[in-house]
Design a protein around this motif. Structure first.
Motif, short mmCIF file in Angstrom:
data_model
loop_
_atom_site.label_atom_id
_atom_site.label_comp_id
_atom_site.label_asym_id
_atom_site.label_seq_id
_atom_site.Cartn_x
_atom_site.Cartn_y
_atom_site.Cartn_z
N ALA A 90 16.23 28.19 44.13
CA ALA A 90 16.97 28.16 45.39
C ALA A 90 16.35 29.40 46.45
O ALA A 90 15.56 30.15 46.04
N ASP A 91 16.30 28.91 47.67
CA ASP A 91 15.70 29.94 48.56
C ASP A 91 16.81 31.18 48.69
O ASP A 91 16.23 32.39 48.78
N ARG A 92 17.98 30.84 48.68
CA ARG A 92 18.93 31.89 48.22
C ARG A 92 20.05 31.71 47.33
O ARG A 92 20.21 30.18 47.19
N VAL A 93 20.61 32.43 46.74
CA VAL A 93 21.68 32.13 45.78
C VAL A 93 23.03 33.24 46.22
O VAL A 93 22.75 34.31 46.53
N VAL A 94 24.05 32.55 46.65
CA VAL A 94 25.30 33.50 47.00
C VAL A 94 26.05 33.48 45.56
O VAL A 94 26.44 32.42 44.96
N ALA A 95 26.31 34.92 45.55
CA ALA A 95 27.30 35.21 44.23
C ALA A 95 28.61 35.59 44.77
O ALA A 95 28.54 36.37 45.88
N VAL A 96 29.57 35.28 44.19
CA VAL A 96 30.95 35.69 44.56
C VAL A 96 31.29 37.12 44.41
O VAL A 96 32.39 37.60 44.91
N ALA A 97 30.71 37.73 43.48
CA ALA A 97 30.94 39.08 43.08
C ALA A 97 29.67 39.78 42.78
O ALA A 97 28.54 39.26 42.34
N VAL A 133 16.95 34.74 38.51
CA VAL A 133 17.16 34.67 40.08
C VAL A 133 16.48 36.09 40.60
O VAL A 133 16.93 37.15 40.12
N ARG A 134 15.34 35.87 41.50
CA ARG A 134 15.05 37.25 42.24
C ARG A 134 15.96 37.90 42.70
O ARG A 134 16.72 37.47 43.59
N PRO A 135 16.14 39.18 42.61
CA PRO A 135 17.09 40.09 43.19
C PRO A 135 17.31 39.95 44.88
O PRO A 135 18.40 40.08 45.32
N ASP A 136 16.09 39.96 45.36
CA ASP A 136 16.10 39.94 46.83
C ASP A 136 16.52 38.54 47.30
O ASP A 136 16.65 38.61 48.51
N ARG A 137 16.72 37.53 46.41
CA ARG A 137 17.15 36.38 46.72
C ARG A 137 18.65 36.02 46.59
O ARG A 137 19.18 35.04 47.06
N VAL A 138 19.61 37.03 46.23
CA VAL A 138 20.76 36.89 45.98
C VAL A 138 21.72 37.61 47.06
O VAL A 138 21.34 38.67 47.23
N VAL A 139 22.65 36.99 47.49
CA VAL A 139 23.65 37.60 48.44
C VAL A 139 24.77 37.52 47.93
O VAL A 139 25.40 36.22 47.47
N VAL A 140 25.65 38.57 48.04
CA VAL A 140 26.94 38.74 47.38
C VAL A 140 27.85 38.45 48.63
O VAL A 140 27.98 39.24 49.57
N ILE A 141 28.73 37.34 48.49
CA ILE A 141 29.54 36.92 49.95
C ILE A 141 30.98 36.71 48.90
O ILE A 141 31.10 35.73 48.39
N PRO A 142 31.96 37.84 48.98
CA PRO A 142 32.97 37.53 48.04
C PRO A 142 33.96 36.43 48.74
O PRO A 142 33.84 35.85 49.99
N ASN A 143 34.73 35.79 47.78
CA ASN A 143 35.63 34.77 48.28
C ASN A 143 36.69 35.28 49.33
O ASN A 143 36.81 36.61 49.47
N ALA A 198 34.99 35.15 37.77
CA ALA A 198 33.98 35.48 38.67
C ALA A 198 34.64 36.59 39.78
O ALA A 198 35.04 37.74 39.93
N MET A 199 35.01 35.64 40.85
CA MET A 199 36.16 36.27 41.86
C MET A 199 37.42 35.34 41.95
O MET A 199 37.33 34.40 42.64
N PRO A 200 38.46 35.83 41.19
CA PRO A 200 39.62 34.82 41.02
C PRO A 200 40.29 34.71 42.48
O PRO A 200 40.80 35.77 43.04
N ASN A 201 40.58 33.69 42.74
CA ASN A 201 41.34 33.00 43.94
C ASN A 201 42.95 33.61 43.74
O ASN A 201 43.42 34.15 44.64
N ALA A 202 43.37 33.31 42.55
CA ALA A 202 44.74 33.89 42.37
C ALA A 202 45.02 35.10 42.73
O ALA A 202 46.02 35.78 43.12
N LEU A 203 44.19 36.06 42.17
CA LEU A 203 44.19 37.49 42.45
C LEU A 203 44.27 37.74 44.06
O LEU A 203 45.19 38.71 44.36
N LEU A 204 43.24 37.25 44.64
CA LEU A 204 43.29 37.47 46.15
C LEU A 204 44.46 37.01 46.98
O LEU A 204 44.85 37.46 47.73
#
Length: 373
Positions: free
Chosen positions: A140-147, A159-169, A281-287
């Motif tokens: 992938a050109d970028r990978v979004v990780a939730v945590a 996955v290359r570290p520079d291609r991973v973006v953390v975007i939390p739920n 990963a990033m549990p919605n129930a907790l949020l």
């Protein structure tokens, strides 16, 4: 000028966490960006979730009907949707959408953003899906990780570290609101007034750890805690959990509520959340619980400690430890002032870090970095 179209591929027969995330994103994006979602519908599956209605018309839904478990024609139909909508970027959630998005990128020559929402290892079939993820996501050109913990996993998988973006739920409180009073919510769910009730929300499956919750409940009640559990969700472990409840002689101390379309009603009826997961990963129930002001007892897995600080915002215990879980439940039930203190801190954290508008800004920054405008 027509809006910039983002096309997401989703494989979900019900409204899952990724689907709710797309609803929140669509609502929060500015008018010049339009989110479209193409949902794979398996043969014999029910109707696709009405995400367009649930988003108040903020996103557009397309259906891709599968003719069998291995239907190569879905690739051509997905490409056709991308051309018809004028998609400028494609996104994917889970293994089959990753493969589709990869094909669309090649045909449409647009960036592909894959998403990693966490992995489980409940059976060999799921493990095979993980291997497909591990093969596809590095492309992938970028990978979004939730945590951050999810980021570490995909980097380890290549996955290359520079291609991973953390975007939390994020959590949109509108999806959790209900006109019901607490008394009405309890009556609807069959919960008597006067009980202190902990919600256990999630699919009834091994990775969610409901068996640990039932054993912890038995220990907590043996220690004098006047608490009952309400399990909201359904899944492959239901029969086993019902048998375990009988074995532990929990009786009416446990209620199996089944799948609840309006989870806000469950939270309205309950006094706290217990999240005994073996993996997250990033549990919605907790949020959701933090946003609504419910005290939380949770295990230290995945992104949980990134969201809530132990001792300040929640009771965080080690996974697989029934004794620690029981002690935390007993402590939470017995200390109302401490519950109120941690709830206030948790609410502030949820509003600060998990607001849909802030999440949308992160996606806009991602699209800009990919040269999509």
């Amino acid at each position: 000028m027509p809006p910039m179209v983002v096309l997401s591929f989703l494989d979900a027969p019900v409204v899952t966490g990724p689907a709710r995330g797309l609803i929140h994103l669509a609502r929060a994006l500015p008018p010049e960006v339009r989110l479209h979602v193409a949902i794979l519908r398996g043969r014999g599956a029910g109707p696709v979730p009405p995400l367009d209605e649930m988003s108040d018309g903020a996103l557009t839904v397309h259906e891709i009907q599968e003719r069998g478990p291995y239907d190569p024609s879905i690739l051509a139909r997905a490409v056709a949707i991308a051309w018809r909508t004028g998609a400028r970027v494609v996104q994917s959630h889970s293994y089959k959408p990753h493969l589709i998005a990869m094909a669309v990128r090649a045909a449409r020559r647009v960036p592909w953003v894959g998403h990693h929402h966490g992995w489980t290892a409940e059976n060999d079939k799921v493990k095979r899906y993980h291997r497909i993820d591990a093969w596809s996501l590095p492309r992938a050109d970028r990978v979004v990780a939730v945590a951050q913990s999810a980021r570490d996993i995909v980097v380890h998988e290549g996955v290359r570290p520079d291609r991973v973006v953390v975007i939390p739920n994020a959590v949109d409180a509108r999806d959790l609101s209900t006109p019901m009073t607490r008394e009405e919510a309890r009556a609807k769910l069959g919960i008597p007034e006067g009980e202190f009730v902990a919600a256990v929300v999630g699919r009834l499956s091994h990775e969610k750890g409901q068996d640990l919750a039932l054993r912890a409940l038995a220990q907590a009640r043996a220690q004098g805690a006047q608490v009952t559990f309400a399990l909201a969700g359904d899944g492959p472990d239901r029969a086993m959990l019902e048998a375990l409840s009988r074995e532990l002689d929990l009786g009416l101390a446990v209620r199996f509520l089944g799948h609840q379309k309006l989870v806000g009603v469950v939270y309205k009826a309950c006094d706290m959340l217990v999240m005994p997961s073996r993996s997250e990963a990033m549990p919605n129930a907790l949020l959701e619980a933090m946003t609504l002001g419910l005290p939380v007892v949770a295990t230290r897995v995945g992104g949980v400690p990134e969201v809530a600080d132990d001792g300040e915002m929640a009771w965080i215990v080690e996974p697989e430890s029934v004794e620690s879980l029981a002690r935390a439940v007993v402590d939470c039930v017995a200390r109302p002032e401490e519950r109120a203190r941690r709830v206030a801190q948790a609410r502030s954290r949820a509003a600060e870090r998990h607001d849909p508008a802030r999440r949308a800004e992160r996606y806009l920054d991602l699209y800009s970095a990919l040269g999509v405008r």
